[in-house]
Design a protein around this motif. Structure first.
Motif, PDB file in Angstrom:
ATOM      1  N   HIS A   4       0.494  -1.186  -0.007  1.00  0.00           N
ATOM      2  CA  HIS A   4      -0.029   0.180   0.190  1.00  0.00           C
ATOM      3  C   HIS A   4       0.535   1.397  -0.270  1.00  0.00           C
ATOM      4  O   HIS A   4       2.110   1.299   0.399  1.00  0.00           O
ATOM      5  N   PRO A   5       0.740   2.068  -0.544  1.00  0.00           N
ATOM      6  CA  PRO A   5       1.566   3.427  -0.873  1.00  0.00           C
ATOM      7  C   PRO A   5       2.271   4.056   0.420  1.00  0.00           C
ATOM      8  O   PRO A   5       2.684   4.696   0.774  1.00  0.00           O
ATOM      9  N   LEU A   6       0.526   3.960   1.447  1.00  0.00           N
ATOM     10  CA  LEU A   6       1.321   4.605   3.000  1.00  0.00           C
ATOM     11  C   LEU A   6       1.756   3.807   3.565  1.00  0.00           C
ATOM     12  O   LEU A   6       2.959   4.293   3.769  1.00  0.00           O
ATOM     13  N   GLU A   7       2.100   2.836   3.539  1.00  0.00           N
ATOM     14  CA  GLU A   7       2.687   1.694   4.002  1.00  0.00           C
ATOM     15  C   GLU A   7       4.646   2.138   3.382  1.00  0.00           C
ATOM     16  O   GLU A   7       4.935   2.350   4.153  1.00  0.00           O
ATOM     17  N   GLU A   8       3.966   2.412   1.993  1.00  0.00           N
ATOM     18  CA  GLU A   8       5.999   2.430   1.676  1.00  0.00           C
ATOM     19  C   GLU A   8       6.039   3.839   1.914  1.00  0.00           C
ATOM     20  O   GLU A   8       7.364   3.970   2.402  1.00  0.00           O
ATOM     21  N   ALA A   9       4.775   4.712   2.497  1.00  0.00           N
ATOM     22  CA  ALA A   9       5.410   6.351   2.832  1.00  0.00           C
ATOM     23  C   ALA A   9       6.396   5.886   4.277  1.00  0.00           C
ATOM     24  O   ALA A   9       7.298   6.808   4.729  1.00  0.00           O
ATOM     25  N   LEU A  27       5.055  10.804  -1.402  1.00  0.00           N
ATOM     26  CA  LEU A  27       3.727  10.149  -2.238  1.00  0.00           C
ATOM     27  C   LEU A  27       4.446  10.837  -3.579  1.00  0.00           C
ATOM     28  O   LEU A  27       4.163   9.815  -4.358  1.00  0.00           O
ATOM     29  N   SER A  28       4.166  12.397  -3.822  1.00  0.00           N
ATOM     30  CA  SER A  28       4.751  12.732  -4.842  1.00  0.00           C
ATOM     31  C   SER A  28       6.213  12.829  -5.879  1.00  0.00           C
ATOM     32  O   SER A  28       6.732  12.300  -6.560  1.00  0.00           O
ATOM     33  N   PHE A  29       7.252  12.719  -4.396  1.00  0.00           N
ATOM     34  CA  PHE A  29       8.202  13.304  -5.148  1.00  0.00           C
ATOM     35  C   PHE A  29       9.347  11.708  -4.470  1.00  0.00           C
ATOM     36  O   PHE A  29       9.835  11.415  -5.939  1.00  0.00           O
ATOM     37  N   ARG A  30       9.026  11.291  -3.534  1.00  0.00           N
ATOM     38  CA  ARG A  30      10.470   9.982  -3.286  1.00  0.00           C
ATOM     39  C   ARG A  30       9.866   9.048  -4.250  1.00  0.00           C
ATOM     40  O   ARG A  30      10.663   8.320  -4.178  1.00  0.00           O
ATOM     41  N   LEU A  31       8.701   8.940  -3.724  1.00  0.00           N
ATOM     42  CA  LEU A  31       7.841   7.561  -4.317  1.00  0.00           C
ATOM     43  C   LEU A  31       7.747   7.864  -5.510  1.00  0.00           C
ATOM     44  O   LEU A  31       7.418   6.539  -6.822  1.00  0.00           O
ATOM     45  N   ARG A  32       7.186   8.993  -6.786  1.00  0.00           N
ATOM     46  CA  ARG A  32       6.749   9.448  -7.641  1.00  0.00           C
ATOM     47  C   ARG A  32       5.334   8.487  -8.344  1.00  0.00           C
ATOM     48  O   ARG A  32       6.128   7.821  -8.952  1.00  0.00           O
ATOM     49  N   ARG A  33       4.857   8.148  -7.114  1.00  0.00           N
ATOM     50  CA  ARG A  33       3.662   7.165  -7.815  1.00  0.00           C
ATOM     51  C   ARG A  33       2.432   8.206  -7.748  1.00  0.00           C
ATOM     52  O   ARG A  33       1.883   7.546  -8.395  1.00  0.00           O
ATOM     53  N   PHE A  34       2.136   9.127  -7.358  1.00  0.00           N
ATOM     54  CA  PHE A  34       1.070  10.174  -7.767  1.00  0.00           C
ATOM     55  C   PHE A  34       1.665  11.822  -8.019  1.00  0.00           C
ATOM     56  O   PHE A  34       2.854  12.317  -7.502  1.00  0.00           O
ATOM     57  N   SER A  35       0.587  12.921  -8.320  1.00  0.00           N
ATOM     58  CA  SER A  35       0.775  13.958  -8.438  1.00  0.00           C
ATOM     59  C   SER A  35       0.508  14.626  -7.784  1.00  0.00           C
ATOM     60  O   SER A  35       0.427  14.043  -6.545  1.00  0.00           O
ATOM     61  N   HIS A  60      -0.959  10.723  11.889  1.00  0.00           N
ATOM     62  CA  HIS A  60      -0.792   9.204  11.867  1.00  0.00           C
ATOM     63  C   HIS A  60      -1.433   8.605  11.082  1.00  0.00           C
ATOM     64  O   HIS A  60      -2.928   8.228  10.843  1.00  0.00           O
ATOM     65  N   ALA A  61      -0.217   7.404  10.309  1.00  0.00           N
ATOM     66  CA  ALA A  61      -0.355   6.243   9.936  1.00  0.00           C
ATOM     67  C   ALA A  61      -0.947   5.392  10.998  1.00  0.00           C
ATOM     68  O   ALA A  61      -0.464   5.172  11.896  1.00  0.00           O
ATOM     69  N   ARG A  62      -2.821   4.706  10.670  1.00  0.00           N
ATOM     70  CA  ARG A  62      -3.085   3.333  11.312  1.00  0.00           C
ATOM     71  C   ARG A  62      -2.496   2.024  10.686  1.00  0.00           C
ATOM     72  O   ARG A  62      -3.891   1.488   9.951  1.00  0.00           O
ATOM     73  N   ILE A  63      -1.896   1.425  11.261  1.00  0.00           N
ATOM     74  CA  ILE A  63      -0.446   0.263  10.928  1.00  0.00           C
ATOM     75  C   ILE A  63      -2.106  -0.750  10.547  1.00  0.00           C
ATOM     76  O   ILE A  63      -2.457  -1.094   9.534  1.00  0.00           O
ATOM     77  N   GLU A  64      -2.815  -1.206  12.085  1.00  0.00           N
ATOM     78  CA  GLU A  64      -4.016  -1.890  12.295  1.00  0.00           C
ATOM     79  C   GLU A  64      -4.435  -2.025  11.239  1.00  0.00           C
ATOM     80  O   GLU A  64      -4.960  -3.276  10.703  1.00  0.00           O
TER      81      GLU A  64
END
Length: 134
Positions: A4-9, A27-35, A60-64
Motif C-alpha cells: 500500500h502506498p501509505l505503507e511505503e511512505a 508520495l509525489s517526489f520520493r516514491l513518484r507514485r502520484f501527482s 498518523h498512519a494507522r498500521i493496524e
C-alpha cells in the motif's frame, strides 16, 4: 501483493507520523507514485477510511487499519505478509525463501513450508498453528 502506498511512505520515513506536506512530498517526489493533487486527494480519502488519523496538526498512519484493509483471504498469503512485514522483506523475497525450503523438505504443502520458514527466521507463527490443516 504490492505494498500500500501509505505503507511505503511509512517505510521511507521510518515513522507513522507525518505533516501533510511531508506525506504529499513522499508520495509525489520520493516514491513518484502520484501527482501533488492526487496525493492530497488520497490523504483525504485515507482519513475518511480511517487509515490516517489527524491529531494536533499531524497525520498518523494507522498500521493496524492498513493491515485489515489489505488482509489476504488465504492462509498462505497471510503468512507471507506476516513474515515479510516482520523481516522487512518483500512478499516475493519471502516466497523465494519458501521455495528454497521445498528443496530441503520435499513436496510439502506450501502453507507448511511458509510456517517452517517463519519459524526458521525466528518469527512468532503461533497465530497460524491451529489454522494449518493438512
Amino acid at each position: 501483493m504490492p505494498m500500500h502506498p501509505l505503507e511505503e511512505a511509512v517505510r521511507v520515513k521510518g515513522s507513522t507520523e507525518f505533516t501533510r506536506s511531508e506525506l504529499v512530498g513522499i508520495l509525489s517526489f520520493r516514491l513518484r507514485r502520484f501527482s501533488v493533487s492526487e496525493a492530497k486527494e488520497l490523504i483525504e480519502e485515507w482519513i475518511k477510511e480511517g487509515l490516517l488519523e489527524e491529531r494536533e496538526g499531524k497525520l498518523h498512519a494507522r498500521i493496524e487499519a492498513l493491515e485489515e484493509a489489505e488482509k489476504p483471504e488465504n492462509l498462505l498469503g497471510e503468512m507471507v505478509v506476516h513474515i515479510a512485514r516482520t523481516l522487512g522483506w518483500s512478499e516475493l523475497e519471502v516466497m523465494e525463501g519458501i521455495k528454497a525450503l521445498r528443496e530441503r523438505y520435499g513436496d510439502l504443502d506450501e502453507r507448511i513450508l511458509a510456517y517452517l520458514f517463519g519459524l526458521e527466521k525466528g518469527i512468532d507463527m503461533s497465530k497460524f498453528r491451529d489454522r494449518i490443516d493438512v
